[in-house]
Scaffold this motif. Structure first.
Motif, PDB file in Angstrom:
ATOM      1  N   PHE A  83       0.829  -1.204   0.000  1.00  0.00           N
ATOM      2  CA  PHE A  83       0.000   0.000   0.000  1.00  0.00           C
ATOM      3  C   PHE A  83       0.866   1.258   0.000  1.00  0.00           C
ATOM      4  N   LEU A  84       1.893   1.262   0.855  1.00  0.00           N
ATOM      5  CA  LEU A  84       2.772   2.431   0.940  1.00  0.00           C
ATOM      6  C   LEU A  84       3.581   2.614  -0.344  1.00  0.00           C
ATOM      7  N   ALA A  85       4.079   1.517  -0.895  1.00  0.00           N
ATOM      8  CA  ALA A  85       4.876   1.607  -2.128  1.00  0.00           C
ATOM      9  C   ALA A  85       4.037   2.147  -3.279  1.00  0.00           C
ATOM     10  N   THR A  86       2.839   1.601  -3.462  1.00  0.00           N
ATOM     11  CA  THR A  86       2.004   2.035  -4.584  1.00  0.00           C
ATOM     12  C   THR A  86       1.352   3.391  -4.322  1.00  0.00           C
ATOM     13  N   GLY A  87       1.112   3.711  -3.054  1.00  0.00           N
ATOM     14  CA  GLY A  87       0.478   4.987  -2.725  1.00  0.00           C
ATOM     15  C   GLY A  87       1.440   6.155  -2.680  1.00  0.00           C
ATOM     16  N   CYS A  88       2.634   5.944  -2.106  1.00  0.00           N
ATOM     17  CA  CYS A  88       3.592   7.038  -1.955  1.00  0.00           C
ATOM     18  C   CYS A  88       4.475   7.219  -3.189  1.00  0.00           C
ATOM     19  N   CYS A  89       4.771   6.147  -3.873  1.00  0.00           N
ATOM     20  CA  CYS A  89       5.631   6.244  -5.044  1.00  0.00           C
ATOM     21  C   CYS A  89       5.154   5.272  -6.127  1.00  0.00           C
ATOM     22  N   PRO A  90       3.997   5.573  -6.731  1.00  0.00           N
ATOM     23  CA  PRO A  90       3.441   4.641  -7.705  1.00  0.00           C
ATOM     24  C   PRO A  90       4.344   4.395  -8.908  1.00  0.00           C
ATOM     25  N   LEU A  91       5.056   5.415  -9.365  1.00  0.00           N
ATOM     26  CA  LEU A  91       5.950   5.245 -10.511  1.00  0.00           C
ATOM     27  C   LEU A  91       7.081   4.275 -10.175  1.00  0.00           C
ATOM     28  N   CYS A  92       7.733   4.477  -9.043  1.00  0.00           N
ATOM     29  CA  CYS A  92       8.833   3.585  -8.633  1.00  0.00           C
ATOM     30  C   CYS A  92       8.324   2.166  -8.417  1.00  0.00           C
ATOM     31  N   SER A  93       7.156   2.038  -7.815  1.00  0.00           N
ATOM     32  CA  SER A  93       6.581   0.730  -7.538  1.00  0.00           C
ATOM     33  C   SER A  93       6.284  -0.033  -8.826  1.00  0.00           C
ATOM     34  N   LEU A  94       5.673   0.659  -9.787  1.00  0.00           N
ATOM     35  CA  LEU A  94       5.333   0.021 -11.057  1.00  0.00           C
ATOM     36  C   LEU A  94       6.590  -0.330 -11.850  1.00  0.00           C
ATOM     37  N   CYS A  95       7.559   0.569 -11.859  1.00  0.00           N
ATOM     38  CA  CYS A  95       8.809   0.305 -12.568  1.00  0.00           C
ATOM     39  C   CYS A  95       9.549  -0.884 -11.948  1.00  0.00           C
ATOM     40  N   GLN A  96       9.553  -0.973 -10.628  1.00  0.00           N
ATOM     41  CA  GLN A  96      10.197  -2.107  -9.962  1.00  0.00           C
ATOM     42  C   GLN A  96       9.530  -3.417 -10.367  1.00  0.00           C
ATOM     43  N   LEU A  97       8.225  -3.401 -10.410  1.00  0.00           N
ATOM     44  CA  LEU A  97       7.478  -4.595 -10.795  1.00  0.00           C
ATOM     45  C   LEU A  97       7.814  -5.012 -12.229  1.00  0.00           C
ATOM     46  N   LYS A  98       7.838  -4.060 -13.145  1.00  0.00           N
ATOM     47  CA  LYS A  98       8.149  -4.369 -14.544  1.00  0.00           C
ATOM     48  C   LYS A  98       9.605  -4.834 -14.693  1.00  0.00           C
ATOM     49  N   ARG A  99      10.543  -4.197 -13.997  1.00  0.00           N
ATOM     50  CA  ARG A  99      11.941  -4.632 -14.052  1.00  0.00           C
ATOM     51  C   ARG A  99      12.072  -6.057 -13.557  1.00  0.00           C
ATOM     52  N   ASP A 100      11.365  -6.373 -12.485  1.00  0.00           N
ATOM     53  CA  ASP A 100      11.421  -7.714 -11.918  1.00  0.00           C
ATOM     54  C   ASP A 100      10.864  -8.741 -12.907  1.00  0.00           C
ATOM     55  N   ILE A 101       9.755  -8.416 -13.532  1.00  0.00           N
ATOM     56  CA  ILE A 101       9.165  -9.300 -14.538  1.00  0.00           C
ATOM     57  C   ILE A 101      10.154  -9.533 -15.677  1.00  0.00           C
ATOM     58  N   ASN A 102      10.756  -8.446 -16.173  1.00  0.00           N
ATOM     59  CA  ASN A 102      11.717  -8.565 -17.272  1.00  0.00           C
ATOM     60  C   ASN A 102      12.909  -9.440 -16.898  1.00  0.00           C
ATOM     61  N   LYS A 103      13.436  -9.244 -15.694  1.00  0.00           N
ATOM     62  CA  LYS A 103      14.593 -10.049 -15.264  1.00  0.00           C
ATOM     63  C   LYS A 103      14.219 -11.517 -15.119  1.00  0.00           C
ATOM     64  N   ARG A 104      13.057 -11.789 -14.551  1.00  0.00           N
ATOM     65  CA  ARG A 104      12.637 -13.183 -14.398  1.00  0.00           C
ATOM     66  C   ARG A 104      12.366 -13.828 -15.761  1.00  0.00           C
ATOM     67  N   LYS A 105      11.819 -13.058 -16.694  1.00  0.00           N
ATOM     68  CA  LYS A 105      11.615 -13.570 -18.052  1.00  0.00           C
ATOM     69  C   LYS A 105      12.944 -13.939 -18.700  1.00  0.00           C
ATOM     70  N   SER A 106      13.935 -13.052 -18.558  1.00  0.00           N
ATOM     71  CA  SER A 106      15.230 -13.301 -19.182  1.00  0.00           C
ATOM     72  C   SER A 106      15.935 -14.514 -18.575  1.00  0.00           C
ATOM     73  N   MET A 107      15.608 -14.837 -17.333  1.00  0.00           N
ATOM     74  CA  MET A 107      16.202 -15.990 -16.664  1.00  0.00           C
ATOM     75  C   MET A 107      15.358 -17.254 -16.844  1.00  0.00           C
ATOM     76  N   GLY A 108      14.195 -17.091 -17.483  1.00  0.00           N
ATOM     77  CA  GLY A 108      13.332 -18.245 -17.738  1.00  0.00           C
ATOM     78  C   GLY A 108      12.562 -18.728 -16.527  1.00  0.00           C
ATOM     79  N   ILE A 109      12.315 -17.842 -15.579  1.00  0.00           N
ATOM     80  CA  ILE A 109      11.588 -18.262 -14.370  1.00  0.00           C
ATOM     81  C   ILE A 109      10.303 -17.469 -14.170  1.00  0.00           C
ATOM     82  N   PHE A 110       9.800 -16.847 -15.222  1.00  0.00           N
ATOM     83  CA  PHE A 110       8.543 -16.100 -15.099  1.00  0.00           C
ATOM     84  C   PHE A 110       7.417 -16.917 -15.682  1.00  0.00           C
TER      85      PHE A 110
END
Length: 110
Positions: A83-110
């Protein structure tokens, strides 16, 4: 005297830890493209995240999406932290989520 035949070379594989984010919340420099996309088209990045997770486009930048993702990959945290991450810094929170997805995809674990 016996002869040992080596049929495979040793390989070092780096796997991410199951229970941690691949990048920090404010680690924008690790993927500038994701951060620029989020900065100039937050809705587009939210839709990309939602599409990656097979959810409705409007769900991407929400606390619920972050919580679902965190739970799926065993990342420690709490609903309050989400709640705090998405409420206080929605841009950083969303970017972190997308970066994590991309990294897991590149490693074949998404």
């Amino acid at each position: 005297m016996s002869t040992v035949v080596i049929s495979q070379q040793p390989v070092v594989v780096t796997q991410p830890q199951q229970g941690e984010w691949q990048t920090d919340l404010c680690d924008c420099c690790s993927d500038v493209g994701v951060c620029l996309c989020g900065l100039f088209c937050f809705t587009c990045l939210g839709c990309q995240v939602a599409a990656d997770m097979d959810e409705c486009c409007l769900c991407g930048p929400t606390m619920a999406m972050r919580s679902v993702y965190r739970t799926r990959y065993g990342i420690p945290g709490s609903l309050m932290g989400d709640f705090l991450a998405t409420g206080c810094c929605p841009l950083c929170s969303l970017c972190q989520l997308k970066r994590d997805i991309n990294k897991r995809k590149s490693m074949g674990i998404f």
